[in-house]
Design a protein around this motif. Structure first.
Motif, PDB file in Angstrom:
ATOM      1  N   LYS A 127      10.431  -1.091  -1.669  1.00  0.00           N
ATOM      2  CA  LYS A 127       9.891  -1.247  -0.319  1.00  0.00           C
ATOM      3  C   LYS A 127       8.559  -1.987  -0.339  1.00  0.00           C
ATOM      4  N   ASN A 128       7.705  -1.656  -1.315  1.00  0.00           N
ATOM      5  CA  ASN A 128       6.407  -2.316  -1.424  1.00  0.00           C
ATOM      6  C   ASN A 128       6.564  -3.802  -1.733  1.00  0.00           C
ATOM      7  N   ARG A 164       9.141  -5.662  -1.018  1.00  0.00           N
ATOM      8  CA  ARG A 164       9.684  -6.346   0.164  1.00  0.00           C
ATOM      9  C   ARG A 164       8.602  -6.599   1.209  1.00  0.00           C
ATOM     10  N   LYS A 165       7.642  -5.682   1.324  1.00  0.00           N
ATOM     11  CA  LYS A 165       6.519  -5.908   2.247  1.00  0.00           C
ATOM     12  C   LYS A 165       5.689  -7.099   1.771  1.00  0.00           C
ATOM     13  N   GLU A 166       5.501  -7.209   0.459  1.00  0.00           N
ATOM     14  CA  GLU A 166       4.750  -8.334  -0.100  1.00  0.00           C
ATOM     15  C   GLU A 166       5.477  -9.648   0.180  1.00  0.00           C
ATOM     16  N   PRO A 214      17.914  -1.755   5.128  1.00  0.00           N
ATOM     17  CA  PRO A 214      17.066  -2.091   3.982  1.00  0.00           C
ATOM     18  C   PRO A 214      17.857  -2.406   2.725  1.00  0.00           C
ATOM     19  N   LYS A 232      10.677   3.297  -3.440  1.00  0.00           N
ATOM     20  CA  LYS A 232       9.366   3.072  -2.840  1.00  0.00           C
ATOM     21  C   LYS A 232       8.764   1.769  -3.349  1.00  0.00           C
ATOM     22  N   SER A 263      12.728  -6.925  -7.287  1.00  0.00           N
ATOM     23  CA  SER A 263      13.223  -5.952  -6.311  1.00  0.00           C
ATOM     24  C   SER A 263      14.679  -5.592  -6.575  1.00  0.00           C
ATOM     25  N   ASN A 291       5.472 -14.685   6.132  1.00  0.00           N
ATOM     26  CA  ASN A 291       4.782 -14.838   7.414  1.00  0.00           C
ATOM     27  C   ASN A 291       3.630 -15.828   7.327  1.00  0.00           C
ATOM     28  N   LYS A 340       7.519 -10.192   2.697  1.00  0.00           N
ATOM     29  CA  LYS A 340       7.403 -10.440   4.139  1.00  0.00           C
ATOM     30  C   LYS A 340       6.042 -11.044   4.485  1.00  0.00           C
ATOM     31  N   ASP A 341       4.969 -10.522   3.870  1.00  0.00           N
ATOM     32  CA  ASP A 341       3.623 -11.032   4.148  1.00  0.00           C
ATOM     33  C   ASP A 341       3.490 -12.488   3.696  1.00  0.00           C
TER      34      ASP A 341
END
Length: 610
Positions: A317-318, A320-322, A110, A314, A287, A328, A324-325
């Motif tokens: 991490k949030n 990075r998820k955004e 990460p 944290k 980030s 995708n 990634k979404d």
């Protein structure tokens, strides 16, 4: 026919043997010191970190330099690696590229480790557990899928699969007017194929040209096509051809160092000016700011600082998820728009949504593809085209035990034997006739012809015999393979006496020790490579050093005739071979080779160069 479960168990055993051999070879412990790994070309240490960025899929990426020249031939693009530092837990990753003293790698983590820029950081080759796990899952899927089970039964049947397409009566309008008859027939087979087709392309026969025309015809027919190959270089070769034909393609997978002409067709390239990419860029900046703030509280801090650091991480991490979404979502749009998707087997496995089907799968360089890797790809489509040459180098397998069990037998070999839908490309456009005819006669039953414009116009082949010259092979020591300084002296004499331009020369040898010594001996203008690394390439002039010279007639690597087929078919205008006839002459292959050279008045003694 071997029962399906029995053969799958056999392949799973071979994968385990390969993992075991990789772990043994790449392990860093008391029995395998850092010094020994470095001497064997398995570790690069120390490294100087020159750049750190978050790259593909937001993984940490590191650019580095080596403070001294070293052998990097084992470090192939896409190789599994571990980044290590004494006293720290190593981190797994993948090599993006290495070129001389500089390179890049990606970490599967990460964030960057705190010790990334400490003294003593290095990388070493690592067992590719991920690829092995993907292959195991693919093999286990065969018995669960009726379609895969059917294909498996056909490929491993005791009888040939009689699936030659019926005459369609179609009148083809080829976009390439220069195709010969064998190429046109292969294109027709690709388009009319209902099951599996094999395109057998010996060196220089225009296999890529044929595949490009076949893909165009499939797309015109309304099909969605997926193209793969075991290496990124082979995938990019097809991608460049499709780009030149102005086809809408999407290149997926490890695309960080693809050719500049291919990059615009990667997900990153297509997203570069998009609204989503601008949003992703802003999120990445945010980030990185939060990550740097969190890293202010590291190693020595109290309870409040720890809580603050955890909150910041944290939030990272949030974000990075955004990211990634968003990625995708946009990748799916690109996927739907593209006519052809290209990637290595693992790159496609990571990218393609589960259950998404293509009409036709094309596997190029299938002679380099081990069977389990093919089963990662086969479920993607319901028609399959395999292209390559099983008479060139087989897939690379480290485990000698797995090789004995046939693990280095490519998927192309299985399909070549067990399907009737095989199409041979019979005219080569690379080499002068004198260079090509030896391989044509020995490997291709004399059926490989040479284009009329490449008939002989002078002396194009020469064998320099070192017998009696005292040029004996030597062991390089420290894990290095064999070398032969005498043969390198002959190389220089050939260059001088023939007045050759080093920019037009490739020096190749089956032994990495000889290659390492040659790199220290010759100017940088002269390309130096192992035979294995030079497969798929060509040069005006090739000088091949066989190295072996001993009283016992031991020939080692030279006994793999497929390697020699590659070596002898790289030169376009002139081929020079250096070897000891008294060592190699007792072998039937080399006895025939020496006869061929004598018949063509190409046999010469090294004494002529004095």
């Amino acid at each position: 026919m071997e029962p399906i479960n029995s053969h799958i168990k056999h392949l799973l055993l071979c994968i385990d043997l390969e993992i075991k051999e990789q772990e043994k070879k790449y392990k860093l412990d008391q029995q395998h010191s850092l010094k020994s790994l470095k001497s064997e070309g398995i570790a690069l240490h120390p490294l100087r970190v020159v750049r750190k960025v978050f790259g593909y899929a937001d993984y940490p990426e590191i650019s580095f330099r080596l403070p001294f020249p070293t052998d990097v031939s084992n470090f192939k693009d896409g190789a599994a690696i571990e980044c290590f530092c004494e006293g720290e837990e190593p981190i797994k990753g993948i090599l993006i590229s290495v070129d001389g003293a500089k390179g890049e790698f990606r970490l599967f983590a990460p964030d960057f480790p705190d010790w990334m820029e400490d003294e003593g950081v290095g990388i070493k080759l690592s067992p590719d557990h991920r690829t092995n796990e993907v292959m195991k899952n693919a093999l286990n899927y065969i018995s669960e899928s009726a379609e895969s089970n059917f294909l498996f039964q056909k490929i491993h049947s005791d009888q040939k699969w009689e699936n030659i397409p019926q005459e369609s009566g179609n009148v083809y309008s080829f976009t390439n007017d220069n195709l010969n008859e064998s190429q046109k027939n292969a294109v027709k087979a690709i388009v009319e194929n209902e099951n599996i087709a094999v395109i057998h392309g010996p060196p220089g026969t225009g296999k890529t040209t044929t595949l490009l025309e076949g893909i165009l015809q499939l797309v015109a027919k309304g099909e969605k096509v997926v193209v793969s190959a075991p290496s990124n270089a082979a995938v990019d070769n097809i991608a460049r051809g499709l780009i030149a034909l102005q086809l809408n393609i999407l290149r997926v997978g490890n695309t960080t160092k693809v050719d500049e002409t291919v990059y615009p067709c990667t997900t990153e390239g297509k997203m570069s000016d998009s609204k989503q990419q601008k949003e992703i860029k802003k999120l990445k900046i945010r980030s990185e700011e939060l990550r740097k703030m969190a890293n202010q509280y590291k190693r020595n801090f109290g309870k409040d600082e720890r809580e603050q650091r955890n909150l910041l991480l944290k939030e990272v991490k949030n974000i990075r998820k955004e990211i990634k979404d968003l990625r995708n979502y946009y990748e799916r749009l690109l996927f739907d728009q593209a006519k052809v998707i290209l990637g290595t087997p693992i790159g496609l496995h990571d990218f393609v949504s589960k259950g998404y089907q293509f009409d036709t799968l094309i596997i190029d360089e299938a002679g380099q593809c081990i069977e389990p890797l093919a089963w990662v790809l086969f479920p993607l489509a319901n028609k399959w085209v395999l292209a390559g040459d099983h008479l060139q180098l087989p897939p690379m397998v480290l485990s000698a035990e797995a090789v004995k069990l046939g693990f280095n037998r490519s998927i192309l070999e299985y399909c070549f034997v067990n399907t009737s839908n095989v199409h041979f490309l019979n005219i080569q456009y690379r080499m002068r006739k004198a260079i090509a005819d030896f391989s044509s006669n020995y490997f291709y039953k004399g059926e490989l012809k040479t284009s009329e414009n490449l008939k002989n116009t002078g002396v194009h082949i020469s064998f320099f015999d070192t017998a009696g010259a005292g040029f004996e092979e030597e062991n390089g020591g420290n894990g290095m393979s064999l070398m032969n300084q005498g043969e390198l002296d002959v190389v220089q004499k050939i260059i001088d006496s023939e007045k050759l331009d080093t920019k037009n020369i490739a020096f190749i040898s089956p032994y990495s020790g000889q290659v390492a010594l040659a790199k220290l001996t010759f100017s940088k203008d002269l390309l130096v490579s192992t035979i294995d690394s030079f497969q798929g390439q060509e040069k005006q002039i090739v000088i091949l050093s066989l190295v072996r010279s001993n009283d016992e007639s031991k020939i080692g690597f030279l006994s793999d005739y497929r390697r020699m087929n590659v070596a002898l078919t790289r030169a376009k205008e002139q081929l020079f071979v250096i070897g000891d006839s008294s060592t190699i002459g007792n072998d039937p292959f080399y006895s025939y080779f020496l006869e061929y050279m004598e018949k063509n008045e190409a046999y010469r003694s090294v004494w002529e160069l004095e």
